[in-house]
Motif scaffolding. Structure first.
Motif, mmCIF file in Angstrom:
data_model
loop_
_atom_site.group_PDB
_atom_site.id
_atom_site.type_symbol
_atom_site.label_atom_id
_atom_site.label_comp_id
_atom_site.label_asym_id
_atom_site.label_seq_id
_atom_site.Cartn_x
_atom_site.Cartn_y
_atom_site.Cartn_z
ATOM 1 N N VAL A 247 85.419 64.775 -35.852
ATOM 2 C CA VAL A 247 86.000 63.888 -34.821
ATOM 3 C C VAL A 247 86.292 64.641 -33.524
ATOM 4 O O VAL A 247 86.214 64.062 -32.437
ATOM 5 N N ASP A 248 86.605 65.943 -33.622
ATOM 6 C CA ASP A 248 86.867 66.717 -32.400
ATOM 7 C C ASP A 248 85.603 66.824 -31.548
ATOM 8 O O ASP A 248 85.653 66.703 -30.326
ATOM 9 N N THR A 249 84.471 67.069 -32.222
ATOM 10 C CA THR A 249 83.196 67.155 -31.490
ATOM 11 C C THR A 249 82.894 65.818 -30.826
ATOM 12 O O THR A 249 82.502 65.771 -29.654
ATOM 13 N N LEU A 250 83.099 64.738 -31.571
ATOM 14 C CA LEU A 250 82.818 63.417 -31.013
ATOM 15 C C LEU A 250 83.709 63.132 -29.802
ATOM 16 O O LEU A 250 83.237 62.668 -28.760
ATOM 17 N N ALA A 251 85.006 63.457 -29.932
ATOM 18 C CA ALA A 251 85.942 63.218 -28.821
ATOM 19 C C ALA A 251 85.557 64.066 -27.607
ATOM 20 O O ALA A 251 85.589 63.595 -26.464
ATOM 21 N N GLU A 252 85.122 65.295 -27.876
ATOM 22 C CA GLU A 252 84.732 66.198 -26.787
ATOM 23 C C GLU A 252 83.512 65.653 -26.034
ATOM 24 O O GLU A 252 83.464 65.642 -24.812
ATOM 25 N N LYS A 253 82.524 65.182 -26.801
ATOM 26 C CA LYS A 253 81.305 64.641 -26.186
ATOM 27 C C LYS A 253 81.635 63.368 -25.387
ATOM 28 O O LYS A 253 81.100 63.158 -24.300
ATOM 29 N N LEU A 254 82.513 62.560 -25.955
ATOM 30 C CA LEU A 254 82.901 61.321 -25.270
ATOM 31 C C LEU A 254 83.643 61.645 -23.967
ATOM 32 O O LEU A 254 83.389 61.033 -22.922
ATOM 33 N N ASP A 255 84.537 62.613 -24.024
ATOM 34 C CA ASP A 255 85.280 63.012 -22.829
ATOM 35 C C ASP A 255 84.347 63.572 -21.759
ATOM 36 O O ASP A 255 84.572 63.372 -20.569
ATOM 37 N N HIS A 256 83.296 64.270 -22.198
ATOM 38 C CA HIS A 256 82.329 64.801 -21.230
ATOM 39 C C HIS A 256 81.640 63.646 -20.500
ATOM 40 O O HIS A 256 81.474 63.681 -19.281
ATOM 41 N N LEU A 257 81.257 62.611 -21.263
ATOM 42 C CA LEU A 257 80.608 61.449 -20.639
ATOM 43 C C LEU A 257 81.559 60.736 -19.677
ATOM 44 O O LEU A 257 81.156 60.218 -18.651
ATOM 45 N N LEU A 258 82.840 60.712 -20.060
ATOM 46 C CA LEU A 258 83.831 60.014 -19.229
ATOM 47 C C LEU A 258 84.313 60.861 -18.057
ATOM 48 O O LEU A 258 85.029 60.362 -17.175
ATOM 49 N N GLY A 259 83.955 62.143 -18.089
ATOM 50 C CA GLY A 259 84.413 63.030 -17.024
ATOM 51 C C GLY A 259 85.847 63.490 -17.232
ATOM 52 O O GLY A 259 86.497 63.959 -16.306
ATOM 53 N N ARG A 260 86.347 63.361 -18.438
ATOM 54 C CA ARG A 260 87.688 63.869 -18.732
ATOM 55 C C ARG A 260 87.566 65.324 -19.155
ATOM 56 O O ARG A 260 86.613 65.696 -19.809
ATOM 57 N N ASN A 261 88.522 66.120 -18.782
ATOM 58 C CA ASN A 261 88.371 67.540 -19.107
ATOM 59 C C ASN A 261 89.226 68.017 -20.270
ATOM 60 O O ASN A 261 89.156 69.177 -20.642
ATOM 61 N N LYS A 262 89.995 67.090 -20.872
ATOM 62 C CA LYS A 262 90.797 67.535 -22.010
ATOM 63 C C LYS A 262 90.091 67.148 -23.298
ATOM 64 O O LYS A 262 89.600 66.032 -23.423
ATOM 65 N N VAL A 263 90.071 68.043 -24.272
ATOM 66 C CA VAL A 263 89.514 67.745 -25.592
ATOM 67 C C VAL A 263 90.532 66.879 -26.326
ATOM 68 O O VAL A 263 91.721 67.182 -26.329
ATOM 69 N N ASN A 264 90.025 65.760 -26.927
ATOM 70 C CA ASN A 264 90.926 64.822 -27.615
ATOM 71 C C ASN A 264 91.995 64.319 -26.683
ATOM 72 O O ASN A 264 93.103 63.970 -27.085
ATOM 73 N N GLY A 265 91.699 64.356 -25.415
ATOM 74 C CA GLY A 265 92.782 64.278 -24.483
ATOM 75 C C GLY A 265 93.215 62.935 -24.053
ATOM 76 O O GLY A 265 92.808 61.907 -24.520
ATOM 77 N N GLY A 266 94.176 62.931 -23.129
ATOM 78 C CA GLY A 266 94.704 61.755 -22.536
ATOM 79 C C GLY A 266 94.850 61.979 -21.082
ATOM 80 O O GLY A 266 94.430 62.964 -20.547
#
Ligand code: SF4
Length: 266
Positions: A247-266
């Motif tokens: 799930v961490d990898t998935l969240a990281e990839k999703l954040d990259h697409l969204l342009g968010r820079n925090k892993v699992n972030g908010g």
């Protein structure tokens, strides 16, 4: 009179076999024509052109392979090398898979490399997307086999009991306001991508489904193409049964697409 309706798979098999035979026969006819009609000088010219074409192909393959190896090591590439990587992978992947099959070798390691390279290519553009433009595709085998909730109709039917990874994935997509769909297989995944036309896809699947899905998207017309980021599932209980995903990898990839820079972030 009995009418025989051919199964779709049989029709496809016959179509590709017919195409294969057509190309072989066409090649033999061309050779026969050259043999009986060409003068020695014309024959030599034809051979020279053929050799130049093969030389260009070998040169393209060498530059592609060097560029692909460079990308896998440095995790980035130059704009000059990008077309060699993209088209090189598109040509070389079916060829390497063919030889892996012929030699009885593990095809999943070839597919896994292709998926990793495709992710690096897609992520290297640093293009970002709005949550509503991203579609997350999840295979139904992530769901615990004892669960009776119909998450293939709607992932929100998951009651988040925590018995499988769907619960964590639901948290991740809800928090980021991204749409996620649980699909029953590769065909269902393709259909939903063609219907919804997202601007980016994040897909969880096995090596075979991910690699063929990425190849399919690459065949779409330019205006319909979208980046597809792949995350491999793990199969501790064997294929297609109670699978898992990092799930961490998935969240990281999703954040990259969204342009968010925090892993699992908010
Ligand atoms: S987490 Fe959701 S999908 Fe998984 S077993 Fe529980 S209710 Fe079913």
């Amino acid at each position: 009179m009995q009418v025989i309706f051919l199964d779709n798979n049989v029709r496809k098999f016959l179509k590709y076999t017919a195409l294969f035979l057509f190309y072989i026969i066409a090649f033999i006819l061309i050779l026969a024509y050259i043999n009986s009609n060409f003068t020695l000088a014309a024959y030599n010219t034809f051979l020279s052109i053929l050799m130049i074409c093969f030389f260009i192909l070998i040169l393209f393959t060498l530059v592609s392979v060097i560029s692909i190896i460079g990308l896998s090591r440095k995790r980035k590439t130059s704009r000059f090398q990008m077309p060699f990587i993209k088209y090189g992978l598109r040509i070389l992947m079916p060829v390497t898979l063919f030889f892996a099959t012929l030699m009885g070798n593990d095809k999943d390691s070839v597919r896994s490399f292709y998926i990793e390279m495709n992710n690096l290519i897609s992520e290297s553009s640093d293009e970002t997307f709005r949550p509503e433009d991203i579609l997350v595709l999840l295979p139904h085998c992530l769901q615990n086999s004892d669960c009776g909730h119909k998450i293939t109709n709607d992932i929100n039917n998951c009651k988040q009991c925590g018995k499988c990874v769907i619960s964590d994935l639901l948290d991740i997509v809800r928090e980021r306001n991204v749409r996620a769909v649980v699909v029953t297989g590769g065909t269902a995944a393709r259909n939903i991508v063609l219907k919804e036309k997202p601007k980016a896809v994040l897909s969880v699947a096995c090596e075979r489904d991910l690699a063929s899905g990425i190849m399919d998207v690459n065949k779409l017309p330019k205006e319909e193409k979208m980046p597809v980021i792949g995350v491999l599932n793990t199969r501790p209980n064997g294929p297609c049964f109670n699978t898992n995903v990092d799930v961490d990898t998935l969240a990281e990839k999703l954040d990259h697409l969204l342009g968010r820079n925090k892993v699992n972030g908010g």
